[in-house]
Design a protein around this motif. Structure first.
Motif, PDB file in Angstrom:
ATOM      1  N   ARG A   1       0.831  -1.207   0.000  1.00 11.34           N
ATOM      2  CA  ARG A   1       0.000   0.000   0.000  1.00 11.34           C
ATOM      3  C   ARG A   1       0.862   1.252   0.000  1.00 11.34           C
ATOM      4  O   ARG A   1       0.562   2.230  -0.689  1.00 11.34           O
ATOM      5  N   LEU A   2       1.940   1.238   0.751  1.00 10.84           N
ATOM      6  CA  LEU A   2       2.830   2.388   0.810  1.00 10.84           C
ATOM      7  C   LEU A   2       3.500   2.635  -0.538  1.00 10.84           C
ATOM      8  O   LEU A   2       3.635   3.784  -0.976  1.00 10.84           O
ATOM      9  N   ASN A   3       3.883   1.579  -1.223  1.00  8.98           N
ATOM     10  CA  ASN A   3       4.480   1.726  -2.561  1.00  8.98           C
ATOM     11  C   ASN A   3       3.484   2.324  -3.546  1.00  8.98           C
ATOM     12  O   ASN A   3       3.852   3.160  -4.381  1.00  8.98           O
ATOM     13  N   GLN A   4       2.221   1.912  -3.475  1.00  4.18           N
ATOM     14  CA  GLN A   4       1.198   2.493  -4.345  1.00  4.18           C
ATOM     15  C   GLN A   4       1.016   3.978  -4.046  1.00  4.18           C
ATOM     16  O   GLN A   4       0.880   4.799  -4.956  1.00  4.18           O
ATOM     17  N   GLU A   5       1.006   4.320  -2.780  1.00  7.33           N
ATOM     18  CA  GLU A   5       0.852   5.725  -2.392  1.00  7.33           C
ATOM     19  C   GLU A   5       2.041   6.553  -2.879  1.00  7.33           C
ATOM     20  O   GLU A   5       1.867   7.689  -3.341  1.00  7.33           O
ATOM     21  N   VAL A   6       3.240   6.006  -2.786  1.00 10.18           N
ATOM     22  CA  VAL A   6       4.430   6.714  -3.264  1.00 10.18           C
ATOM     23  C   VAL A   6       4.357   6.919  -4.775  1.00 10.18           C
ATOM     24  O   VAL A   6       4.686   8.003  -5.278  1.00 10.18           O
ATOM     25  N   SER A   7       3.911   5.919  -5.509  1.00  8.82           N
ATOM     26  CA  SER A   7       3.817   6.070  -6.968  1.00  8.82           C
ATOM     27  C   SER A   7       2.768   7.117  -7.343  1.00  8.82           C
ATOM     28  O   SER A   7       2.973   7.901  -8.271  1.00  8.82           O
ATOM     29  N   ARG A   8       1.637   7.155  -6.610  1.00  9.45           N
ATOM     30  CA  ARG A   8       0.636   8.204  -6.871  1.00  9.45           C
ATOM     31  C   ARG A   8       1.201   9.577  -6.555  1.00  9.45           C
ATOM     32  O   ARG A   8       0.963  10.551  -7.283  1.00  9.45           O
ATOM     33  N   ALA A   9       1.960   9.682  -5.463  1.00 10.25           N
ATOM     34  CA  ALA A   9       2.563  10.973  -5.101  1.00 10.25           C
ATOM     35  C   ALA A   9       3.579  11.419  -6.147  1.00 10.25           C
ATOM     36  O   ALA A   9       3.664  12.606  -6.465  1.00 10.25           O
TER      37      ALA A   9
END
Length: 138
Positions: free
Chosen positions: A74-82
């Motif tokens: 989930r954190l990796n997905q959030e980083v990619s969106r950011a």
């Protein structure tokens, strides 16, 4: 000497023939032997069971915990969106910087200045032809 019970308790490495006291019924002796065998085997089972529980606890929290594998995904997905948002904001910033560079005193573009004045103050040149379009609400 005492008599020996025909009930045989099997150990891990040996065969035990248990002596019987004539005053104790045979079924009571058999149940005592079973209880003793269960106690002995339970001591051998307790530590592996506790170890399996501890291993299960850590495995569960490795996958499901606050800092587990799923949280990492989930954190990796959030980083990619950011990062995507950051890239689009950088492009917007560069576009605005290019437009503001045209309005600086050292490189003043009169067409850009006139366009900004018309948009800001809703002004038109006397030679301009104004076409009113119907609003989207009508």
């Amino acid at each position: 000497m005492g008599t020996y019970c025909p009930i045989v308790a099997y150990g891990i490495n040996c065969l035990k023939i248990l002596p019987v006291d004539p005053g104790i019924p045979l079924c009571l002796f058999a149940s005592m032997a079973v209880i003793q065998e269960l106690r002995r085997r339970s001591k051998q089972v307790v530590f592996p069971v506790i170890g399996a529980c501890v291993l299960g606890y850590f495995t569960y929290h490795t996958v499901q915990g606050d800092r587990g594998l799923l949280a990492f995904g989930r954190l990796n997905q959030e980083v990619s969106r950011a990062k995507t948002t950051l890239d689009s904001l950088r492009q917007e910033r560069e576009r605005l910087e290019r437009r503001t560079d045209l309005l600086r005193n050292d490189s003043l573009d009169l067409d850009m200045l006139e366009e900004r004045a018309r948009q800001t103050f809703n002004l038109v040149h006397p030679d301009d032809l104004v076409v009113f379009l119907p609003s989207e609400k009508d």
